[in-house]
Design a protein around this motif. Structure first.
Motif, PDB file in Angstrom:
ATOM      1  N   LEU A 142       2.416 -11.320  19.099  1.00 31.96           N
ATOM      2  CA  LEU A 142       1.206 -10.982  18.353  1.00 31.96           C
ATOM      3  C   LEU A 142       1.380 -11.136  16.834  1.00 31.96           C
ATOM      4  O   LEU A 142       0.498 -11.718  16.176  1.00 31.96           O
ATOM      5  CB  LEU A 142       0.726  -9.586  18.721  1.00 31.96           C
ATOM      6  N   PRO A 143       2.485 -10.659  16.234  1.00 30.23           N
ATOM      7  CA  PRO A 143       2.672 -10.913  14.799  1.00 30.23           C
ATOM      8  C   PRO A 143       2.750 -12.415  14.480  1.00 30.23           C
ATOM      9  O   PRO A 143       2.263 -12.863  13.431  1.00 30.23           O
ATOM     10  CB  PRO A 143       3.995 -10.211  14.479  1.00 30.23           C
ATOM     11  N   MET A 144       3.361 -13.204  15.372  1.00 25.71           N
ATOM     12  CA  MET A 144       3.459 -14.643  15.139  1.00 25.71           C
ATOM     13  C   MET A 144       2.079 -15.302  15.208  1.00 25.71           C
ATOM     14  O   MET A 144       1.767 -16.197  14.425  1.00 25.71           O
ATOM     15  CB  MET A 144       4.406 -15.276  16.158  1.00 25.71           C
ATOM     16  N   ILE A 145       1.270 -14.868  16.160  1.00 22.13           N
ATOM     17  CA  ILE A 145      -0.079 -15.424  16.288  1.00 22.13           C
ATOM     18  C   ILE A 145      -0.898 -15.114  15.038  1.00 22.13           C
ATOM     19  O   ILE A 145      -1.582 -15.991  14.486  1.00 22.13           O
ATOM     20  CB  ILE A 145      -0.766 -14.889  17.555  1.00 22.13           C
ATOM     21  N   LYS A 146      -0.825 -13.874  14.577  1.00 22.55           N
ATOM     22  CA  LYS A 146      -1.535 -13.491  13.355  1.00 22.55           C
ATOM     23  C   LYS A 146      -1.074 -14.342  12.175  1.00 22.55           C
ATOM     24  O   LYS A 146      -1.886 -14.870  11.393  1.00 22.55           O
ATOM     25  CB  LYS A 146      -1.300 -12.012  13.057  1.00 22.55           C
TER      26      LYS A 146
END
Length: 234
Positions: A40-44
């Motif tokens: 999720l942090p990478m997608i953001k």
């Protein structure tokens, strides 16, 4: 057409955003944190890097296997949840095809292999036809010796790549000799960019599905399922 690609079927977590076949941003990590922590942090971050808002995405592509059962579940759950919340179609991409995709155009055969444990590899055999990958065999869970015999009888140069190379590379070199080429270490892991680009092509051609309809490509049943079936047969 903006597409988000997610790869989590291997020890690597990778995400990317493409605009058609133009790569806008990509991130990849190979660390000790679980994919549930990384993704999720990478997608953001990759959406911010690409300067793309989620509401302009045309769909989400996700590596659908074969690969790690845990990684597959995390990647698929992340893609399906985001697609459902954002109201987007989702498409599954073969992990093996994503591995082979950057070598499209190379002469001879392309054979991605993933370490499947239990003295097996997940594998598929491709060649380039009219500028696109053509699947000749697989995907399959197979013993390395059986795969080597399959490749040897084709009498065609073959490039092997994937995380199975560090484990079985020397074996295939001994079996195939000058017929074999080993791709470099940088080609060992499937990229989020390849997942996103292949997903774009499928979405462009109408291949997207409702998130609830997307299923993983396990090839062989998970160990927990095997043990459960053995238990109920007693």
């Amino acid at each position: 057409m903006y597409v988000l690609g997610i790869e989590a079927a291997t020890p690597v977590a990778a995400v990317a955003v493409v605009d058609g076949e133009k790569l806008l941003a990509e991130r990849m990590v190979h660390n000790q944190r679980t994919h549930s922590v990384n993704l999720l942090p990478m997608i953001k971050a990759v959406l911010e890097d690409a300067e793309v808002k989620y509401n302009v995405l045309s769909g989400i592509a996700v590596s659908a296997g074969p690969g790690s059962f845990t990684g597959l579940r995390i990647g698929m759950a992340t893609a399906k949840t985001l697609a459902q919340v954002w109201g987007l179609p989702v498409v599954g991409v073969s992990t093996l095809e994503a591995l082979a995709h950057p070598l499209t155009g190379q002469k001879g055969l392309i054979c991605p292999i993933l370490n499947a444990r239990k003295n097996e590899v997940y594998a598929a055999i491709y060649r380039t036809t009219d500028g696109r990958l053509e699947l000749l065999d697989g995907p399959m869970a197979v013993e390395p010796g059986e795969l080597a015999r399959n490749l040897k009888q084709r009498k065609t140069p073959v490039t092997i790549l994937g995380d199975g190379v560090p484990v079985y590379g020397r074996f295939f070199q001994a079996e195939l000799g000058t017929q074999l080429f080993l791709a470099p270490g940088s080609a060992r892991w499937p990229r989020g960019a390849a997942v996103a680009e292949l997903g774009y092509r499928r979405l462009r051609d109408g291949g997207g599905v409702d998130p609830l309809a997307l299923l993983p490509q396990y090839i062989r049943p998970p160990e927990a399922e095997v043990k459960w079936m053995q238990k109920i047969k007693r």
